[in-house]
Write an enzyme that holds these catalytic residues in place. Sequence first.
Site, short mmCIF file in Angstrom:
data_model
loop_
_atom_site.label_atom_id
_atom_site.label_comp_id
_atom_site.label_asym_id
_atom_site.label_seq_id
_atom_site.Cartn_x
_atom_site.Cartn_y
_atom_site.Cartn_z
N ASN A 29 58.52 19.18 9.76
CA ASN A 29 59.82 18.63 9.43
C ASN A 29 60.87 19.26 10.34
O ASN A 29 60.54 20.01 11.26
CB ASN A 29 60.12 18.86 7.94
CG ASN A 29 60.96 17.77 7.35
OD1 ASN A 29 61.98 17.40 7.90
ND2 ASN A 29 60.54 17.25 6.21
N HIS A 59 58.30 43.88 16.56
CA HIS A 59 59.06 44.82 17.38
C HIS A 59 58.81 46.24 16.88
O HIS A 59 58.52 46.46 15.71
CB HIS A 59 60.56 44.51 17.30
CG HIS A 59 60.92 43.20 17.92
ND1 HIS A 59 61.03 43.02 19.27
CD2 HIS A 59 61.16 41.98 17.36
CE1 HIS A 59 61.34 41.77 19.53
NE2 HIS A 59 61.43 41.11 18.38
N GLY A 86 59.79 23.95 2.16
CA GLY A 86 60.95 24.25 2.98
C GLY A 86 61.33 25.72 2.97
O GLY A 86 61.17 26.42 1.98
N ALA A 104 58.56 26.68 -1.64
CA ALA A 104 59.79 26.75 -0.86
C ALA A 104 60.44 28.13 -0.96
O ALA A 104 60.47 28.74 -2.02
CB ALA A 104 60.77 25.68 -1.33
N LYS A 124 53.26 35.60 -3.53
CA LYS A 124 52.11 36.00 -4.35
C LYS A 124 51.44 34.77 -4.93
O LYS A 124 52.09 33.77 -5.23
CB LYS A 124 52.56 36.91 -5.49
CG LYS A 124 53.13 38.22 -5.01
CD LYS A 124 53.50 39.12 -6.15
CE LYS A 124 54.18 40.29 -5.54
NZ LYS A 124 54.19 41.50 -5.95
N ARG A 127 48.50 30.69 -9.07
CA ARG A 127 47.34 30.13 -9.76
C ARG A 127 46.55 29.27 -8.79
O ARG A 127 47.05 28.88 -7.73
CB ARG A 127 47.77 29.30 -10.95
CG ARG A 127 48.63 28.10 -10.58
CD ARG A 127 49.00 27.28 -11.81
NE ARG A 127 49.90 26.20 -11.52
CZ ARG A 127 49.54 25.02 -11.01
NH1 ARG A 127 48.28 24.77 -10.72
NH2 ARG A 127 50.44 24.08 -10.78
#
Length: 142
Positions: A29, A59, A86, A104, A124, A127
């Site tokens: 997208n 870095h 997103g 998202a 995390k 399920r």
Amino acid sequence: MWGEPFVIHSPFHCDFGTNIRAGKNLICNYNVTILDEGEVTIGDNVFIGPNCSIYTIIHALNPQQRNGGIMRSAPVTIGSDVWLGGNVVVLPGVTIGDGSVIGAGSVVVKDIPSGVLAVGNPCKVVRPITAADDVEENEILR
């Protein structure tokens, strides 16, 4: 190397593009950024939502080294049939397993297994994805 077909909405940003390997049916997208100092491998049928970022660059933490341009990279692997919602950020060295969905706004700092829903910062596993997640025929938009 990019599999075909693929769709990438602009703007799309990358460092080199030569370190990105993508399977067929990739959809990116708007405003996706891939910093590909290291290898980025993306499987088949992957949806990448708007404003997502995939980073391979690390870095130096020491300011003198960082100011001297010292850095390293770690590869990122995204399996097949993955959906990144997103504003997802995928950090260096991460592997996301086949069929997983990243919610998202998540920041993926460690590997995510196959077939799970994972969300948050840090991301995390919530399920597994199961048949109970299937959309009913009368709910499908086409």
